[in-house]
Design an enzyme around this catalytic site. Structure first.
Site, PDB file in Angstrom:
ATOM      1  CD  GLU A 191      -5.981 -15.357  62.242  1.00 48.28           C
ATOM      2  OE1 GLU A 191      -5.741 -14.929  61.096  1.00 48.28           O
ATOM      3  OE2 GLU A 191      -5.972 -16.554  62.526  1.00 48.28           O
ATOM      4  CE  LYS A 244      -8.893  -7.909  55.177  1.00 46.51           C
ATOM      5  NZ  LYS A 244      -7.870  -7.420  54.256  1.00 46.51           N
ATOM      6  NE  ARG A 298      -6.728 -12.755  46.369  1.00 49.09           N
ATOM      7  CZ  ARG A 298      -7.842 -12.231  46.630  1.00 49.09           C
ATOM      8  NH1 ARG A 298      -7.908 -11.362  47.515  1.00 49.09           N
ATOM      9  NH2 ARG A 298      -8.933 -12.536  45.997  1.00 49.09           N
ATOM     10  NE  ARG A 315     -14.511 -13.452  47.744  1.00 52.09           N
ATOM     11  CZ  ARG A 315     -13.459 -12.723  48.088  1.00 52.09           C
ATOM     12  NH1 ARG A 315     -13.266 -12.394  49.344  1.00 52.09           N
ATOM     13  NH2 ARG A 315     -12.597 -12.328  47.184  1.00 52.09           N
TER      14      ARG A 315
END
Ligand code: ATP
Length: 594
Positions: free
Chosen positions: A253, A255, A275, A420
């Site tokens: 995708e 960024k 975020r 992550r």
């Protein structure tokens, strides 16, 4: 529990240098607290009355706090200010001021001190202070606070004063509280972490685990209106490593360089979280409106990147342009000047169903079913690849379009809240180049304008010349740098060149709204010359099927009427410029490539 006991624990936490001691102190505290007050104690320890997305603030600055301490201690505000200046700590100022008073007052706190305030009483008063708003709220805040301070011992007041001015700073992280809760209530840490990722509200979870243990945690579900911890990406610097890590195929995708947004749709309306889980709905009234129009769901949790756009050209602008949204009084202006476009890339929840444990492919499919794409809301540009060459071509396309690179994702991966992991991998550049000189390019096509530019051209397709083939090869679509007068002038200047098909001496992969016979030459500057599969200049010269493009191109204001189109910058000159560009290191994020 009396607040004095909590204050003692806070003092011990403050003086320890060991994390293990910190955890032990918290475990001891949590075990003693009543379930009904454990949430309040946790919020106080973490320095906020409520979780970040509720945005509840005390609204008490230093001045107000000083006045409240002064009133409670009988000292003058100047004296408190002096104490504060001397110690640099509002807590210490409060402690000293109240100690003096204590020494003067026979009744107070001597020997048989009357029962102190409970944690709940302190918390509830602070809550009332935060809730006071509107006319007269300042006075109300001061009187609530001064009456609170006057009922506290100097040592208790120290922590309350620090809390009030946002300087409690005990260094207790969310993870420390999670460890302590797990130990205090005998629940597995993983269960707490899972619940925390779904509902990152430790006050709520502390109370839940104290009341119902692991069974309570297992019932924590995604709830529209409560943001979840976002999934984060690892980073690698080659497409080969990325594909290998992702099992050979990846959803790649664009960024986007904007602000990450977690969007919650519910019957109550649309809410947007950052975020860091703050409620940022107020900054994006335009996004709220376009989500309302484009997303058909009763309840949904979506994720995307909000990017500022140039309303005249539709070009995406760099991240900094969103900064205007951060200042409340500028939002209205910013909405007009830099409207926001939402690029959606995930769907976590839909009409009662948690989709986080479904594969990404499925989530994307569902996303495309509920979103009607338009000018303001689109699905992030993406493609599925199992070939590193193709990933690279797409990567260069993204860069030339002003993106930071790609986010490559495992098509079968679930949404890992708060992790992550290696299912999302960022593909960014280590270096970027700098374009040091202007180029003179020929206008070969144009795109109709929107907004202020309606009725004129909004952007132009420009090309470099190749004398060897006597052909013009496109390098960029440029819409920036033109004043209103320039746009009118361009429209008139180009009128005689208008044709209804691509000129035979023009090579282009783009399809503009209008074609021109090469004639008008403009001076253009950009951030850098990049590779791009969208343009034909030097196609295949650096890598197969990829040409050269100018990233963030801008008209300098100089019409090169002195130049014929054949005197424009040549493709060879551009190639030379590309090769000799100065390279600048790009700052890396914290997660270094392994
Ligand atoms: P960076 O500084 O590189 O943006 P970060 O630490 O802020 O990294 P990461 O999770 O490491 O955050 O990188 C992913 C970030 O990229 C997301 O937080 C999001 O803001 C942004 N982003 C842009 N486009 C996408 C996309 N298509 N999918 C996921 N994230 C995207």
């Amino acid at each position: 529990m009396e607040f004095s006991e909590l204050a003692k624990v806070l003092a011990s936490i403050e003086s320890t240098t060991q994390r293990t001691t910190m955890v032990r102190l918290l475990v001891g505290l949590f075990k003693k607290l009543e379930p009904a007050e454990i949430d309040k104690a946790i919020y106080i320890i973490l320095g906020d009355l409520r979780p970040p997305w509720e945005g509840l603030e005390l609204g008490v600055g230093e001045k107000l706090c000083i006045r409240a301490i002064a009133r409670a201690s009988g000292a003058k505000a100047d004296e408190i200010e002096e104490l504060y200046k001397k110690t640099g700590d509002m807590g210490e100022a409060a402690r000293r001021a109240l100690s003096r008073r204590q020494a003067q007052t026979l009744l107070a706190f001597a020997g048989g001190r009357k029962a102190g305030l409970s944690i709940s009483q302190v918390y509830d008063t602070l809550f009332k202070v935060a809730k006071a708003s509107g006319e007269g709220s300042q006075d109300l805040k001061i009187s609530l606070l001064s009456s609170l301070f006057s009922q506290l011992s100097p040592d208790e007041a120290k922590y309350v004063a620090r809390f009030v001015v946002g300087r409690l700073r005990l260094g207790v992280a969310d993870m420390t509280v999670i460890d302590a809760l797990a130990e205090a209530f005998g629940v597995p840490e993983e269960a707490l972490e899972r619940a925390y990722n779904v509902r990152p509200d430790l006050g709520f979870l502390g109370k839940l685990v104290a009341e119902r243990g692991a069974a309570g945690l297992a019932e924590v579900r995604i709830t529209p209106g409560v943001p979840v911890m976002p999934m984060l990406a690892q980073r690698l610097s080659t497409s080969r490593e990325i594909l290998a890590k992702l099992g050979g195929a990846a959803i790649c995708e664009y960024k986007y360089d904007g602000e990450r947004a977690q969007i919650h749709v519910s019957p109550d309306g649309v809410a947007i979280y950052s975020r860091r889980l703050e409620n940022i709905t107020h900054a994006y009234p335009d996004v709220v409106e376009s989500v309302r129009k484009s997303v058909s769901a009763r309840e949904a949790v979506l994720e995307g990147e909000i990017v500022a756009v140039d309303p005249d050209t539709g070009d995406l602008l760099p991240f900094q342009e969103l900064m205007h949204r951060k200042r409340k009084h500028e939002v209205e202006e910013a909405v007009k000047e830099y409207p926001a476009k939402l690029n959606l890339f995930d769907l976590l929840y839909l009409d009662g169903e948690d989709l986080t444990d479904k594969p990404l492919m499925y989530r994307r499919l569902k996303l495309s079913e509920i979103v009607e794409e338009g000018e303001d809301v689109v699905i992030a540009k993406w493609a599925l690849f199992d070939d590193e060459e193709k990933v690279d071509v797409f990567f260069h396309e993204a860069i030339s379009m002003g993106m930071e690179g790609l986010v490559c994702k495992s098509p079968t991966s679930v949404y890992e809240m708060g992790a992550r992991g290696w299912n999302w991998i960022k593909y960014k550049r280590d270096y970027r180049s700098e374009m040091s000189d202007t180029v003179d390019l020929v206008v070969v096509g144009a795109f109709y304008g929107r907004g202020k530019r309606a009725g004129l051209y909004g952007a132009f397709l420009t090309a470099a010349y190749d004398p060897k083939t006597d052909t013009f090869y496109t390098v960029c679509k440029v819409g920036s740098g033109f004043t209103d007068a320039d746009l009118k002038k361009m429209y008139q200047m180009l009128e005689p060149y208008k044709i209804d098909h691509r000129h035979p001496r023009v090579s282009s992969r783009m399809e503009p709204d209008v074609w021109f016979t090469p004639g008008v030459v403009l001076e253009i500057i950009g951030a850098e010359i990049t590779l791009s599969p969208l343009h034909t200049c030097c196609l295949g010269a650096v890598r197969p099927d990829v040409g050269l493009a100018i990233r963030f191109p801008r008209f300098t204001g100089r019409y090169r009427t002195d130049k014929s189109p054949e005197e424009a910058t040549t493709v060879d000159e551009l190639l030379e410029m590309y090769k000799s560009q100065k390279k600048v290191k790009v700052e890396q994020g914290p997660e270094a490539a392994p």
